[in-house]
Design an enzyme around this catalytic site. Sequence first.
Site, short mmCIF file in Angstrom:
data_model
loop_
_atom_site.label_atom_id
_atom_site.label_comp_id
_atom_site.label_asym_id
_atom_site.label_seq_id
_atom_site.Cartn_x
_atom_site.Cartn_y
_atom_site.Cartn_z
N ASP A 44 0.84 -1.20 0.00
CA ASP A 44 0.00 0.00 0.00
C ASP A 44 0.88 1.25 0.00
O ASP A 44 1.39 1.66 1.03
CB ASP A 44 -0.90 0.00 1.24
CG ASP A 44 -1.84 1.20 1.23
OD1 ASP A 44 -2.80 1.17 0.44
OD2 ASP A 44 -1.58 2.18 1.95
N TYR A 49 3.92 9.32 0.37
CA TYR A 49 4.88 8.63 1.25
C TYR A 49 6.33 8.88 0.80
O TYR A 49 7.27 8.62 1.54
CB TYR A 49 4.59 7.12 1.33
CG TYR A 49 3.18 6.80 1.80
CD1 TYR A 49 2.41 7.76 2.46
CD2 TYR A 49 2.61 5.55 1.59
CE1 TYR A 49 1.11 7.49 2.88
CE2 TYR A 49 1.31 5.27 2.01
CZ TYR A 49 0.57 6.25 2.65
OH TYR A 49 -0.71 5.96 3.06
N LYS A 78 -1.75 5.95 -4.56
CA LYS A 78 -2.81 6.94 -4.30
C LYS A 78 -2.50 8.27 -4.98
O LYS A 78 -1.34 8.67 -5.11
CB LYS A 78 -2.95 7.18 -2.78
CG LYS A 78 -3.12 5.90 -1.99
CD LYS A 78 -3.45 6.14 -0.52
CE LYS A 78 -3.34 4.85 0.26
NZ LYS A 78 -1.98 4.53 0.71
N HIS A 111 -6.54 9.78 -2.45
CA HIS A 111 -6.01 9.70 -1.08
C HIS A 111 -6.91 10.42 -0.07
O HIS A 111 -7.22 9.89 0.99
CB HIS A 111 -4.60 10.29 -1.06
CG HIS A 111 -3.75 9.80 0.08
ND1 HIS A 111 -2.39 9.68 -0.01
CD2 HIS A 111 -4.06 9.42 1.34
CE1 HIS A 111 -1.90 9.22 1.13
NE2 HIS A 111 -2.91 9.07 1.97
P1 NAD Z 1 0.57 0.49 11.38
O1 NAD Z 1 -0.62 -0.31 11.65
O2 NAD Z 1 1.41 0.05 10.27
O3 NAD Z 1 1.58 0.62 12.60
C1 NAD Z 1 1.51 1.46 13.69
C2 NAD Z 1 2.75 1.25 14.55
O4 NAD Z 1 2.74 -0.08 15.09
C3 NAD Z 1 4.05 1.35 13.76
O5 NAD Z 1 4.97 2.04 14.58
C4 NAD Z 1 4.50 -0.09 13.57
O6 NAD Z 1 5.89 -0.23 13.47
C5 NAD Z 1 3.97 -0.74 14.82
N1 NAD Z 1 3.68 -2.17 14.67
C6 NAD Z 1 3.29 -2.82 13.56
N2 NAD Z 1 3.09 -4.12 13.81
C7 NAD Z 1 3.36 -4.31 15.13
C8 NAD Z 1 3.32 -5.43 15.97
N3 NAD Z 1 2.96 -6.63 15.53
N4 NAD Z 1 3.67 -5.27 17.28
C9 NAD Z 1 4.02 -4.05 17.75
N5 NAD Z 1 4.08 -2.93 16.99
C10 NAD Z 1 3.75 -3.06 15.69
O7 NAD Z 1 -0.04 1.94 11.21
P2 NAD Z 1 -0.08 2.98 10.04
O8 NAD Z 1 1.26 3.16 9.42
O9 NAD Z 1 -0.78 4.17 10.58
O10 NAD Z 1 -1.06 2.34 8.97
C11 NAD Z 1 -0.72 1.25 8.16
C12 NAD Z 1 -0.71 1.64 6.71
O11 NAD Z 1 -1.97 2.19 6.32
C13 NAD Z 1 0.30 2.74 6.32
O12 NAD Z 1 1.61 2.24 6.20
C14 NAD Z 1 -0.28 3.21 5.02
O13 NAD Z 1 0.06 2.32 3.96
C15 NAD Z 1 -1.78 3.15 5.30
N6 NAD Z 1 -2.32 4.46 5.74
C16 NAD Z 1 -3.15 5.12 4.90
C17 NAD Z 1 -3.66 6.34 5.25
C18 NAD Z 1 -4.62 7.06 4.33
O14 NAD Z 1 -4.85 8.27 4.53
N7 NAD Z 1 -5.18 6.40 3.35
C19 NAD Z 1 -3.33 6.92 6.49
C20 NAD Z 1 -2.48 6.21 7.36
C21 NAD Z 1 -2.00 4.98 6.98
#
Ligand code: NAD
Length: 321
Positions: A44, A49, A78, A111
């Site tokens: 994604d 990014y 996006k 986006h």
């Molecule tokens: P995430 O769910 O990837 O992670 C949040 C935090 O948790 C990060 O610091 C990560 O390293 C940590 N983490 C991940 N797995 C873990 C685990 N098993 N144990 C402990 N910690 C863990 O959150 P995110 O980046 O906000 O969202 C995921 C993805 O969604 C993004 O990378 C992006 O691709 C997408 N996204 C899209 C939008 C949008 O506006 N469309 C906005 C935010 C994120």
Amino acid sequence: MAPVIKLNSGYDMPQVGFGLWKVDNAIAADVVYNAIKAGYRLFDGACDYGNEVECGKGVARAISEGIVKREDLFIVSKLWNTFHDGERVQPIVKKQLADWGVDYFDLYLIHFPVALEYVDPSVRYPPGWHYEGDEIRPSKATIQETWTAMESLVDAGLARSIGISNFQSQLIYDLLRYAKIRPATLQIEHHPYLTQEELLKLAKREGITVTAYSSFGPASFLEFNMQHAVKLQPLMEDDTIKAIAAKYNRPASQVLLRWATQRGLAVIPKSSRQETMVSNLQNTDFDLSEEDIATISGFNRGIRFNQPSNYFPTELLWIFG
Ligand code: NAD
């Protein structure tokens, strides 16, 4: 390998993918390559990014080593807000495809439902929210104009499926009135503190697959020092979540992801650590009871993190108002 969801476009989308937001440029190629080796097939990405070139290098390496073929992957990107004007859409998608080193996106999303004035990629890329300094400068493009240009991507073979992100119900109702191609997916912030019940019901009724982002809630926003994220109980450390996790002998992170995938959503967590990457991917090989799903849904407080006014002071942009 993750289970797949059949989209309304006819294509299959992996239910568990890998998010690319905040993946550092210096490690992005290796992270994507390692994620492919770990079994991820959906990535994604987004213009915003700022790491699409590096992510594409990870893909190229995996393909050149015969680990996957392009058609095994599901690459998502996006459209940034500054490219909403109809005539800007195809050119920027072609640039993004070139950055990734592929000739089509499996899924391409708007986006955010807000159009900002065009910024030439040679001037600044990714353009970000501000035109110059702290100025937010809107463009006149309507979502209808942008969506029509998004539909042209499918006709031109540049995107197989198209969708939306950060849209709420009112705008979706409107878009469905004129869409010749319906959005295949809706990507939204979704976690136990923001369960989005009505939006999920609308999407289900309209045959739109929902992808959850920020599945761990505040965890993703601590680094921005958002006070309401810092003050909240981290979900993975919550006693109720931990007790449910202990019952299934699973980490709390898998419980949070499984709660979303059992609700029928796709998830896109990211981690650069190999062990965590694998663990996140394996969230679909056990089932939570209906009672536990309801308990987790009971955390809902309607708390949203990912909105412009949480990142920078603005008196001009209230996307989720
Ligand atoms: P995430 O769910 O990837 O992670 C949040 C935090 O948790 C990060 O610091 C990560 O390293 C940590 N983490 C991940 N797995 C873990 C685990 N098993 N144990 C402990 N910690 C863990 O959150 P995110 O980046 O906000 O969202 C995921 C993805 O969604 C993004 O990378 C992006 O691709 C997408 N996204 C899209 C939008 C949008 O506006 N469309 C906005 C935010 C994120």
